[in-house]
Design a protein around this motif. Sequence first.
Motif, PDB file in Angstrom:
ATOM      1  N   GLU A  71      20.439  76.541  16.856  1.00  0.00           N
ATOM      2  CA  GLU A  71      18.731  75.463  17.142  1.00  0.00           C
ATOM      3  C   GLU A  71      17.610  75.917  18.579  1.00  0.00           C
ATOM      4  O   GLU A  71      16.888  75.338  18.141  1.00  0.00           O
ATOM      5  CB  GLU A  71      19.713  74.876  17.446  1.00  0.00           C
ATOM      6  CG  GLU A  71      19.405  72.625  17.644  1.00  0.00           C
ATOM      7  CD  GLU A  71      19.627  71.928  17.915  1.00  0.00           C
ATOM      8  OE1 GLU A  71      19.152  70.872  17.527  1.00  0.00           O
ATOM      9  OE2 GLU A  71      21.322  72.312  18.231  1.00  0.00           O
ATOM     10  N   ALA A  72      18.172  76.388  19.543  1.00  0.00           N
ATOM     11  CA  ALA A  72      17.238  76.258  20.250  1.00  0.00           C
ATOM     12  C   ALA A  72      15.860  77.108  19.797  1.00  0.00           C
ATOM     13  O   ALA A  72      15.052  77.273  20.406  1.00  0.00           O
ATOM     14  CB  ALA A  72      17.904  77.087  21.668  1.00  0.00           C
ATOM     15  N   PHE A  73      16.292  78.622  19.174  1.00  0.00           N
ATOM     16  CA  PHE A  73      14.782  79.564  18.547  1.00  0.00           C
ATOM     17  C   PHE A  73      14.165  78.632  17.177  1.00  0.00           C
ATOM     18  O   PHE A  73      12.938  78.080  17.836  1.00  0.00           O
ATOM     19  CB  PHE A  73      16.277  80.433  17.624  1.00  0.00           C
ATOM     20  CG  PHE A  73      16.381  81.229  18.214  1.00  0.00           C
ATOM     21  CD1 PHE A  73      15.167  82.775  18.602  1.00  0.00           C
ATOM     22  CD2 PHE A  73      16.959  81.476  18.832  1.00  0.00           C
ATOM     23  CE1 PHE A  73      15.185  83.542  19.130  1.00  0.00           C
ATOM     24  CE2 PHE A  73      17.443  83.373  19.238  1.00  0.00           C
ATOM     25  CZ  PHE A  73      16.572  84.007  19.935  1.00  0.00           C
ATOM     26  N   ASP A  74      15.072  77.650  16.342  1.00  0.00           N
ATOM     27  CA  ASP A  74      14.063  76.907  15.819  1.00  0.00           C
ATOM     28  C   ASP A  74      13.253  75.896  16.581  1.00  0.00           C
ATOM     29  O   ASP A  74      12.010  75.440  16.284  1.00  0.00           O
ATOM     30  CB  ASP A  74      14.930  76.240  14.548  1.00  0.00           C
ATOM     31  CG  ASP A  74      15.483  77.999  13.241  1.00  0.00           C
ATOM     32  OD1 ASP A  74      14.732  77.957  13.998  1.00  0.00           O
ATOM     33  OD2 ASP A  74      16.722  77.148  13.117  1.00  0.00           O
ATOM     34  N   LYS A  75      14.103  74.952  16.894  1.00  0.00           N
ATOM     35  CA  LYS A  75      13.481  73.870  18.192  1.00  0.00           C
ATOM     36  C   LYS A  75      12.075  74.323  18.743  1.00  0.00           C
ATOM     37  O   LYS A  75      11.369  73.267  19.165  1.00  0.00           O
ATOM     38  CB  LYS A  75      14.339  73.115  19.176  1.00  0.00           C
ATOM     39  CG  LYS A  75      15.619  72.163  18.281  1.00  0.00           C
ATOM     40  CD  LYS A  75      14.671  71.080  17.385  1.00  0.00           C
ATOM     41  CE  LYS A  75      15.549  70.282  16.564  1.00  0.00           C
ATOM     42  NZ  LYS A  75      16.485  69.624  17.521  1.00  0.00           N
ATOM     43  N   CYS A  76      12.204  75.634  19.614  1.00  0.00           N
ATOM     44  CA  CYS A  76      11.453  76.134  19.851  1.00  0.00           C
ATOM     45  C   CYS A  76      10.198  76.571  19.957  1.00  0.00           C
ATOM     46  O   CYS A  76       8.945  76.097  19.997  1.00  0.00           O
ATOM     47  CB  CYS A  76      11.835  77.246  21.178  1.00  0.00           C
ATOM     48  SG  CYS A  76      12.993  76.842  22.714  1.00  0.00           S
ATOM     49  N   ALA A  77      10.099  76.951  18.521  1.00  0.00           N
ATOM     50  CA  ALA A  77       9.381  77.363  17.150  1.00  0.00           C
ATOM     51  C   ALA A  77       8.610  76.009  16.916  1.00  0.00           C
ATOM     52  O   ALA A  77       7.179  76.776  16.414  1.00  0.00           O
ATOM     53  CB  ALA A  77      10.108  78.142  15.911  1.00  0.00           C
ATOM     54  N   LYS A  78       9.355  75.249  17.052  1.00  0.00           N
ATOM     55  CA  LYS A  78       8.467  73.829  16.349  1.00  0.00           C
ATOM     56  C   LYS A  78       7.199  73.642  17.376  1.00  0.00           C
ATOM     57  O   LYS A  78       6.537  73.269  16.945  1.00  0.00           O
ATOM     58  CB  LYS A  78       9.427  73.095  16.102  1.00  0.00           C
ATOM     59  CG  LYS A  78       8.947  72.010  15.147  1.00  0.00           C
ATOM     60  CD  LYS A  78      10.425  71.107  14.475  1.00  0.00           C
ATOM     61  CE  LYS A  78       9.151  69.836  13.666  1.00  0.00           C
ATOM     62  NZ  LYS A  78      10.306  68.355  13.415  1.00  0.00           N
ATOM     63  N   VAL A  79       8.093  73.930  18.998  1.00  0.00           N
ATOM     64  CA  VAL A  79       6.988  73.048  19.610  1.00  0.00           C
ATOM     65  C   VAL A  79       6.022  73.869  19.315  1.00  0.00           C
ATOM     66  O   VAL A  79       4.478  74.088  20.191  1.00  0.00           O
ATOM     67  CB  VAL A  79       7.291  73.698  21.196  1.00  0.00           C
ATOM     68  CG1 VAL A  79       6.678  73.166  21.798  1.00  0.00           C
ATOM     69  CG2 VAL A  79       9.159  72.163  21.310  1.00  0.00           C
ATOM     70  N   MET A  80       6.141  74.982  19.446  1.00  0.00           N
ATOM     71  CA  MET A  80       4.974  75.634  19.362  1.00  0.00           C
ATOM     72  C   MET A  80       4.291  76.376  18.367  1.00  0.00           C
ATOM     73  O   MET A  80       2.757  76.563  17.817  1.00  0.00           O
ATOM     74  CB  MET A  80       5.799  77.787  19.533  1.00  0.00           C
ATOM     75  CG  MET A  80       5.896  78.157  20.645  1.00  0.00           C
ATOM     76  SD  MET A  80       6.143  79.936  20.900  1.00  0.00           S
ATOM     77  CE  MET A  80       7.750  80.002  19.838  1.00  0.00           C
ATOM     78  N   GLY A  81       4.374  75.746  17.549  1.00  0.00           N
ATOM     79  CA  GLY A  81       3.287  75.304  16.029  1.00  0.00           C
ATOM     80  C   GLY A  81       4.068  76.308  14.633  1.00  0.00           C
ATOM     81  O   GLY A  81       2.994  76.294  13.382  1.00  0.00           O
ATOM     82  N   LEU A  82       5.344  76.932  15.058  1.00  0.00           N
ATOM     83  CA  LEU A  82       5.926  77.815  13.632  1.00  0.00           C
ATOM     84  C   LEU A  82       5.930  77.682  13.201  1.00  0.00           C
ATOM     85  O   LEU A  82       7.135  75.968  13.185  1.00  0.00           O
ATOM     86  CB  LEU A  82       6.467  79.182  14.898  1.00  0.00           C
ATOM     87  CG  LEU A  82       5.964  79.564  15.371  1.00  0.00           C
ATOM     88  CD1 LEU A  82       6.766  80.858  16.101  1.00  0.00           C
ATOM     89  CD2 LEU A  82       4.135  80.315  15.372  1.00  0.00           C
ATOM     90  N   PRO A  83       6.199  77.144  11.806  1.00  0.00           N
ATOM     91  CA  PRO A  83       6.922  77.468  10.554  1.00  0.00           C
ATOM     92  C   PRO A  83       8.098  77.293  10.270  1.00  0.00           C
ATOM     93  O   PRO A  83       9.246  78.786  11.105  1.00  0.00           O
ATOM     94  CB  PRO A  83       6.272  77.888   9.482  1.00  0.00           C
ATOM     95  CG  PRO A  83       5.986  79.274   9.397  1.00  0.00           C
ATOM     96  CD  PRO A  83       5.312  79.167  11.082  1.00  0.00           C
TER      97      PRO A  83
END
Length: 339
Positions: free
Chosen positions: A169-181
């Motif tokens: 979840e940490a990977f996915d949520k931080c990716a979302k903050v960076m604008g990654l799909p």
Amino acid sequence: MSIYILGIESSCDDTSASVFKDDTVLSNKVANQDVHMAYGGVVPELASRAHQQNIIPVVDKALKEANVKPEKIDAIAFTRGPGLMGSLLVGTSFAKGFALANNIPLIDVNHLHAHIMAHFINEPDNDIKHPSFPFLCLLVSGGNSQIVLVKSHTEMEVVGQTIDDAAGEAFDKCAKVMGLPYPGGPLIDKLAKDGNPNAFKFSKPRIKGYDYSFSGLKTSFLYFLRDQLKENENFIEENKNDLCASLQATIIDILLIKLKLAAKDLNIKQIALAGGVSANSGLRDSLQKLAKTQNWETFIPKFAYTTDNAAMIAVTGYYKYCNKDFISHDAAPFSRVVF
């Protein structure tokens, strides 16, 4: 006489069916759901509808690839939980109907146990070495982060787990903050390969024992980006690789510090990795490097058995079948973690 098991996995957004002959996989089919990418995460209602569309074709393909007729199946194993309730209900309902129609036993499987049992999948004409008991398994996925003491095929004890968020979840949520799909974890892993893992420092939790926490890291990452973007609106794009490498290194460090502590205290030298995040190349490499310094023997599953798949359900079902561990048809799925 050989035992034939049909496994069904439908805990989240992957519909999967697998046929086993004893502990050996004959087929393992997975149908993915790309519809969720547009929403930045899994939409439960859409997931359950897709499972309804996919489950019969997927089971049909698994049986045909294995060259096994439905009437030859000795038992059907299904994921009972944890997971999304709507998704679980589709798999559970299909399994009950198949069992009734063919007059065979029904076997419920804990999704987390199954991730660990992926280490006991055998393949035709492929000699795979399995861990010996007892061993420690670092189970990391989108919903769970645990250190599990595995005493046998059916006896496992959680010695450490996250008290809030999971590593995936940490990977996915931080990716979302960076604008990654979505899903962001695999993309972070890819971008991190060209970045400097020491470029930025992020918060690490101070939790006693073998437990984990990733909520503080997510907050630290969010605030760091907020402050940097005030100074430079292009900060993320200009530092994307370094951000991914530094974030990944921090998450891996958090995971392995506790694993090393548990292995030392419990005097365990057999170490396994399991769950969706076990596909992360940085985690795999770091575990193997640490193993050399700790004199560990490590076991890392094939990529096909890291994410949600029915092969891990079927092999777990096989060992439960050997113990005559069946379940009645009034059993309901569960959505929350039960180990």
